[in-house]
Design a protein around this motif. Sequence first.
Motif, PDB file in Angstrom:
ATOM      1  N   GLY A 118       0.786  -1.222   0.000  1.00 25.10           N
ATOM      2  CA  GLY A 118       0.000   0.000   0.000  1.00 25.10           C
ATOM      3  C   GLY A 118       0.820   1.275   0.000  1.00 25.10           C
ATOM      4  N   GLN A 119       2.135   1.173   0.104  1.00 27.01           N
ATOM      5  CA  GLN A 119       3.015   2.332   0.039  1.00 27.01           C
ATOM      6  C   GLN A 119       3.561   2.496  -1.378  1.00 27.01           C
ATOM      7  OE1 GLN A 119       5.883   2.731   3.348  1.00 27.01           O
ATOM      8  NE2 GLN A 119       5.054   0.785   4.111  1.00 27.01           N
ATOM      9  N   PRO A 120       4.041   3.682  -1.733  1.00 26.19           N
ATOM     10  CA  PRO A 120       4.603   3.862  -3.076  1.00 26.19           C
ATOM     11  C   PRO A 120       5.771   2.911  -3.332  1.00 26.19           C
ATOM     12  CG  PRO A 120       4.226   5.987  -2.031  1.00 26.19           C
ATOM     13  CD  PRO A 120       4.013   4.950  -0.974  1.00 26.19           C
ATOM     14  N   VAL A 121       5.780   2.339  -4.506  1.00 28.28           N
ATOM     15  CA  VAL A 121       6.871   1.451  -4.921  1.00 28.28           C
ATOM     16  C   VAL A 121       8.129   2.281  -5.154  1.00 28.28           C
ATOM     17  CG1 VAL A 121       7.658  -0.122  -6.743  1.00 28.28           C
ATOM     18  CG2 VAL A 121       5.278  -0.194  -5.952  1.00 28.28           C
ATOM     19  N   ARG A 122       9.273   1.704  -4.817  1.00 23.19           N
ATOM     20  CA  ARG A 122      10.562   2.335  -5.111  1.00 23.19           C
ATOM     21  C   ARG A 122      11.414   1.343  -5.891  1.00 23.19           C
ATOM     22  NH1 ARG A 122      11.346   7.061  -2.570  1.00 23.19           N
ATOM     23  NH2 ARG A 122      13.605   6.978  -2.840  1.00 23.19           N
ATOM     24  N   ALA A 123      12.176   1.881  -6.822  1.00 23.17           N
ATOM     25  CA  ALA A 123      13.076   1.063  -7.639  1.00 23.17           C
ATOM     26  C   ALA A 123      14.513   1.448  -7.321  1.00 23.17           C
ATOM     27  CB  ALA A 123      12.785   1.251  -9.119  1.00 23.17           C
ATOM     28  N   ARG A 124      15.406   0.448  -7.287  1.00 21.98           N
ATOM     29  CA  ARG A 124      16.790   0.710  -6.900  1.00 21.98           C
ATOM     30  C   ARG A 124      17.733  -0.136  -7.747  1.00 21.98           C
ATOM     31  NH1 ARG A 124      17.871  -1.870  -1.629  1.00 21.98           N
ATOM     32  NH2 ARG A 124      16.477  -0.297  -0.763  1.00 21.98           N
ATOM     33  N   VAL A 125      18.877   0.446  -8.078  1.00 19.76           N
ATOM     34  CA  VAL A 125      19.977  -0.305  -8.686  1.00 19.76           C
ATOM     35  C   VAL A 125      21.233  -0.011  -7.872  1.00 19.76           C
ATOM     36  CG1 VAL A 125      21.408  -0.674 -10.736  1.00 19.76           C
ATOM     37  CG2 VAL A 125      18.956  -0.220 -10.995  1.00 19.76           C
ATOM     38  N   GLU A 126      21.975  -1.075  -7.558  1.00 16.44           N
ATOM     39  CA  GLU A 126      23.241  -0.958  -6.841  1.00 16.44           C
ATOM     40  C   GLU A 126      24.334  -1.597  -7.685  1.00 16.44           C
ATOM     41  OE1 GLU A 126      22.473  -2.366  -2.583  1.00 16.44           O
ATOM     42  OE2 GLU A 126      20.702  -3.052  -3.684  1.00 16.44           O
ATOM     43  N   TRP A 127      25.509  -1.021  -7.636  1.00 18.86           N
ATOM     44  CA  TRP A 127      26.626  -1.638  -8.338  1.00 18.86           C
ATOM     45  C   TRP A 127      27.930  -1.253  -7.664  1.00 18.86           C
ATOM     46  CZ3 TRP A 127      24.177   2.694  -9.770  1.00 18.86           C
ATOM     47  CH2 TRP A 127      24.910   3.785 -10.245  1.00 18.86           C
ATOM     48  N   ARG A 128      28.956  -2.049  -7.899  1.00 21.98           N
ATOM     49  CA  ARG A 128      30.258  -1.803  -7.295  1.00 21.98           C
ATOM     50  C   ARG A 128      31.347  -2.427  -8.145  1.00 21.98           C
ATOM     51  NH1 ARG A 128      30.852  -4.068  -1.696  1.00 21.98           N
ATOM     52  NH2 ARG A 128      29.052  -2.766  -1.335  1.00 21.98           N
ATOM     53  N   MET A 129      32.567  -1.935  -7.933  1.00 22.47           N
ATOM     54  CA  MET A 129      33.714  -2.438  -8.670  1.00 22.47           C
ATOM     55  C   MET A 129      34.964  -2.140  -7.857  1.00 22.47           C
ATOM     56  SD  MET A 129      33.726   0.554 -11.610  1.00 22.47           S
ATOM     57  CE  MET A 129      35.292   0.088 -12.330  1.00 22.47           C
ATOM     58  N   PRO A 130      36.085  -2.795  -8.141  1.00 16.99           N
ATOM     59  CA  PRO A 130      37.319  -2.497  -7.411  1.00 16.99           C
ATOM     60  C   PRO A 130      37.700  -1.024  -7.549  1.00 16.99           C
ATOM     61  CG  PRO A 130      37.555  -4.541  -8.629  1.00 16.99           C
ATOM     62  CD  PRO A 130      36.257  -3.942  -9.071  1.00 16.99           C
ATOM     63  N   CYS A 131      38.055  -0.411  -6.423  1.00 22.16           N
ATOM     64  CA  CYS A 131      38.449   1.007  -6.427  1.00 22.16           C
ATOM     65  C   CYS A 131      39.954   1.079  -6.654  1.00 22.16           C
ATOM     66  CB  CYS A 131      38.051   1.659  -5.108  1.00 22.16           C
ATOM     67  SG  CYS A 131      38.313   3.442  -5.083  1.00 22.16           S
ATOM     68  N   THR A 132      40.343   0.926  -7.914  1.00 26.70           N
ATOM     69  CA  THR A 132      41.765   0.920  -8.265  1.00 26.70           C
ATOM     70  C   THR A 132      42.043   2.039  -9.269  1.00 26.70           C
ATOM     71  OG1 THR A 132      41.347  -0.709 -10.019  1.00 26.70           O
ATOM     72  CG2 THR A 132      42.024  -1.554  -7.872  1.00 26.70           C
ATOM     73  N   GLY A 133      43.109   2.770  -9.022  1.00 21.84           N
ATOM     74  CA  GLY A 133      43.502   3.834  -9.944  1.00 21.84           C
ATOM     75  C   GLY A 133      42.645   5.074  -9.873  1.00 21.84           C
ATOM     76  N   ALA A 134      41.788   5.195  -8.854  1.00 22.23           N
ATOM     77  CA  ALA A 134      40.880   6.341  -8.767  1.00 22.23           C
ATOM     78  C   ALA A 134      41.632   7.579  -8.293  1.00 22.23           C
ATOM     79  CB  ALA A 134      39.727   6.033  -7.835  1.00 22.23           C
ATOM     80  N   THR A 135      41.364   8.713  -8.930  1.00 17.19           N
ATOM     81  CA  THR A 135      42.002   9.973  -8.557  1.00 17.19           C
ATOM     82  C   THR A 135      41.007  11.044  -8.141  1.00 17.19           C
ATOM     83  OG1 THR A 135      41.950  10.755 -10.858  1.00 17.19           O
ATOM     84  CG2 THR A 135      43.930   9.563 -10.132  1.00 17.19           C
ATOM     85  N   ALA A 136      39.747  10.917  -8.518  1.00 14.92           N
ATOM     86  CA  ALA A 136      38.764  11.963  -8.217  1.00 14.92           C
ATOM     87  C   ALA A 136      37.364  11.395  -8.288  1.00 14.92           C
ATOM     88  CB  ALA A 136      38.894  13.134  -9.191  1.00 14.92           C
TER      89      ALA A 136
END
Length: 604
Positions: A72-90
Amino acid sequence: MTQTPPPLSWDGSAHPSGRTEDARSVETGLATPGLRVRATAVGASLSSVTVTPQAEPGVVLLELTTGPSLDGQPVRARVEWRMPCTGATAHWTPNTNTRWLPPSWLAPRIASLPKGAPVGSLVGTGDAALCTFAVGELVLPVSIGEGAVEETGEFSWWVEHEGDRLSLLLDLSGRHFADTVRGAASWWATLLTPATVPAAAFEPVFCTWYALHLAMTSADVERLAALAAPLGFGALIVDDGWQTDEVNRSYATTGDWQPAPVGFPDFADHIARVRALGLKYLVWHSLPFAGDRSAAVAELGLAEHSLAHLPQLETYVLDPRSATVRAHQVERLASAVEKYGADGLKVDFIDTFARAGATTASPEADCETVAEGVQKLLAELDTRLRAARPEVLIEHRQDYMGPGLWPYATMVRATDCPHNTAENRTRTADLRLTAGPLAVHADPVTWHPSESPEQIAVLLLSVLFATPQVSVDLGRQSPAQLAAVRFWLSVMREHTALLQRGDFRPHRPELAYPLVESSHGTSRAYGRYAPVPVPVTGDWALLLLANADPDTLVRLTFDQPPGTLALHVQDCQGGTVAEATSTVSGRELALHVPQGGLLTLRRG
């Protein structure tokens, strides 16, 4: 004392909802090691998840649909994702906050039509985008969680909004991050019909705010307009102060939107006199406000039709879901164009509608969310304005710069950052990536009367790739100061297509963009804001390089010998420093360009 973060689901992504969730893993077909994606229906069953490869390799469109609500409450849609945090600068987001990588347990940011934009990019070495994403919901609030997961060394994202459909563009192509963010903006453009932006939106603007603040009269404005027009300005924005004879920083008189009886007694004639100088005339309005001492408080019954009262600002925040509120605001704002002959409006504080924890709501609300009410208000205003003046000019401002606003604006300005070259440069560059067809405007450049011409040029060069705005008392400037303004405005006007509408790439977001480039056909332009080499690639015939750094020895590197070059070096006022024709058979060229100066190269 450090607080323990709340428990997270899926090893560190979205917070649990406490409702029934139907989740499934998603195969994207992307060849990214360690990438994991999960789609979830909150309060409903998951109906379908589709992944569609896009024309650019490494880019997919993920679309999720749910069944009807189970609780009876509003439906919510979600997507989650992840990956190795390598070489990140910003970590790039459109609201120009810190570029440091956040932890995954931080509270999510919220993007909706009145505030923010649902896009972001994790940037790696060499400005390559490790992952850029954009969400296709352009009106309703989108919750966005993003950050480094301490426990696993991954970077995680989650996006969620109300509704039974969610579309997510994922770009893991490894291209320059600016290209991927602009690609996301191009995708948004397929989801709506933006406004037609007239050429006048790209012309330099003189703004009254920093020059006069509220202490102004029509005579003051006309004096500055007469000085601005010969310098190369194409428009004038009369900011806060035209509607009140008070000079204190208060919004208590907003909401009536009538010309100040003492300061602007003949508003229509005043506007006509300024327009006769060849300047477009835009008038400031604060769309959400009705001040404590305005007649609008009684007329609108703001005890009923407001979202909140802001005692520090002495104003109410109107509820745009009310038809009464919308009719009042549209009538008052449209009168600036219809009755007084203005060319457009500076529409301020739209992001104030997106206040968390609104304390009141209108009983006549005709839509569920404030964001939908804002859209209705802007659409009704837009219809009136364009009926009166088809090429009306409408300025919005960061932090309300999402694609859902494109149909209702022609330009978007960096938020207030007076005297701040690095911030103005960074904010305008960020806006260039997400503004779509809109003209991106600088926060008005301002300076002390004793500032040097070289530093005035540096202030203008910080916004070289945006439409410049200036706000100083032009009558107090020396001939040398005015010469710097005149020269750089002439360069910006002559090369508008290259500087403001070309293919745009700011480099090194973690360093506030020490090098910025743009290309248009066979023309190239570079802004140099630090002692860095300038790599020149591709086939070009014209090259402009503006040097804003005190280090005057500029080194260019070429991917192929450029051959015969006609070079022209000018100082901050346009005076010639050096002029020659030379054959460059190698792949490097080093020469001196003064701070605030311009190098022009033409291939023979």
